[in-house]
Design a protein around this motif. Structure first.
Motif, mmCIF file in Angstrom:
data_model
loop_
_atom_site.group_PDB
_atom_site.id
_atom_site.type_symbol
_atom_site.label_atom_id
_atom_site.label_comp_id
_atom_site.label_asym_id
_atom_site.label_seq_id
_atom_site.Cartn_x
_atom_site.Cartn_y
_atom_site.Cartn_z
ATOM 1 N N LEU A 60 -1.084 68.643 -73.664
ATOM 2 C CA LEU A 60 -0.145 68.331 -74.745
ATOM 3 C C LEU A 60 -0.058 66.811 -74.918
ATOM 4 N N PRO A 61 -1.128 66.160 -75.328
ATOM 5 C CA PRO A 61 -1.124 64.702 -75.425
ATOM 6 C C PRO A 61 -0.093 64.149 -76.396
ATOM 7 N N ALA A 185 -0.152 81.644 -72.163
ATOM 8 C CA ALA A 185 -0.019 80.208 -72.422
ATOM 9 C C ALA A 185 -1.336 79.475 -72.270
ATOM 10 N N ALA A 186 -2.319 80.122 -71.632
ATOM 11 C CA ALA A 186 -3.642 79.504 -71.510
ATOM 12 C C ALA A 186 -4.259 79.238 -72.882
ATOM 13 N N LEU A 187 -3.812 79.992 -73.905
ATOM 14 C CA LEU A 187 -4.306 79.749 -75.261
ATOM 15 C C LEU A 187 -3.949 78.353 -75.747
ATOM 16 N N LEU A 188 -2.903 77.778 -75.158
ATOM 17 C CA LEU A 188 -2.485 76.421 -75.521
ATOM 18 C C LEU A 188 -2.955 75.404 -74.492
ATOM 19 N N GLY A 189 -3.818 75.844 -73.567
ATOM 20 C CA GLY A 189 -4.283 74.950 -72.521
ATOM 21 C C GLY A 189 -3.316 74.826 -71.365
ATOM 22 N N LEU A 190 -2.327 75.739 -71.294
ATOM 23 C CA LEU A 190 -1.301 75.671 -70.255
ATOM 24 C C LEU A 190 -1.503 76.815 -69.266
ATOM 25 N N ASP A 191 -2.540 76.737 -68.495
ATOM 26 C CA ASP A 191 -2.842 77.773 -67.508
ATOM 27 C C ASP A 191 -1.739 77.842 -66.455
ATOM 28 N N GLY A 192 -1.458 79.050 -66.006
ATOM 29 C CA GLY A 192 -0.508 79.232 -64.916
ATOM 30 C C GLY A 192 0.929 79.437 -65.344
ATOM 31 N N VAL A 193 1.225 79.311 -66.624
ATOM 32 C CA VAL A 193 2.605 79.498 -67.095
ATOM 33 C C VAL A 193 2.871 80.975 -67.347
#
Length: 239
Positions: A60-61, A185-193
């Motif tokens: 989330l830059p 949440a991995a679809l948003l690049g947030l693996d493990g959530v």
């Protein structure tokens, strides 16, 4: 105000606040009801999931830009929630999130009709007996521009009759009864959530049931704001 409940889970104990206009799903299994001690939140007891700050910053830059406008400066959380609900009903996502001094960072959406594959436990059993007509799932990452971010899941399940939607909501809102699976949440690049169900809201919209859940994914987003985000996001029209 409903008293919180301490529940043992796979990651240790966590606090569950019974749903009363927002917060967690209602938990009805046999557990002890206790008063809250200190200022800790479910996240502090291991209930809420989050990713490491470095991973979240990379995924989330835009959350480090510091360019988020506060559309309600100086207002209380209750005012922000009331105004956010109005914006959500109009389908104005950016305006809704700005009510909480947040901006949308990423979004994912999926439309499908296989509700059984995307549900669990008693909710799945209900759907096996009451055919759904559609399933729309949306996922939003929102942040304050200073490293604090949350993820919001909104799922809408369509039915042939309003009574089917009402029946499904009664099952869905009970803690431990299963769930409509949020988009990963991995679809948003947030693996493990993963969504804990601590910050949850549901409603019936015509012949559809709508469910919203929220979690912190980076930095610190307080429990009240997470609850409020679920409370307003459940009012988004079909997206």
């Amino acid at each position: 105000m409903a008293k919180p409940i301490i529940r043992e889970g796979p990651n240790g104990p966590h606090i569950i606040t019974p749903k009363k206009g927002g917060g967690a799903k209602v938990f009805v299994a046999g557990v002890a009801v206790v008063a809250a001690a200190g200022g800790g939140t479910a996240a502090g007891l291991g209930g809420a999931a989050s990713v490491e700050s470095g991973a979240a910053a990379e995924a989330l830059p835009g959350n480090l830009a510091g360019d988020v406008a506060d559309s309600l400066p100086g207002r209380s959380l209750e005012t922000r929630k009331a105004e956010g609900k109005k914006s959500a009903k109009r389908g104005r996502k950016d305006e809704t999130f700005s009510r909480f001094k947040l901006k949308q960072l990423k979004q994912a959406a999926k439309h499908e009709i296989d509700c059984l594959l995307n549900s669990t436990d008693r909710v799945r059993d209900y759907l096996a007996e009451h055919r759904c007509t559609s399933l729309d799932r949306n996922l939003f990452a929102v942040g304050d521009g200073h490293g604090n971010a949350a993820v919001i899941s909104v799922a809408r399940v369509g039915f042939p009759k309003k009574s089917d939607a009402e029946g499904c909501e009664k099952v869905e809102e009970v803690q431990g009864s299963g769930d409509i699976k949020p988009l990963g949440a991995a679809l948003l690049g947030l693996d493990g959530v993963k969504f804990s169900g601590h910050h949850f809201q549901s409603r019936v919209d015509g012949r559809a049931m709508v469910v919203a859940e929220t979690e912190t994914v980076a930095g610190q987003v307080d429990s009240g704001t997470l609850d409020a985000l679920a409370d307003v996001s459940v009012w988004f029209p079909k997206l």
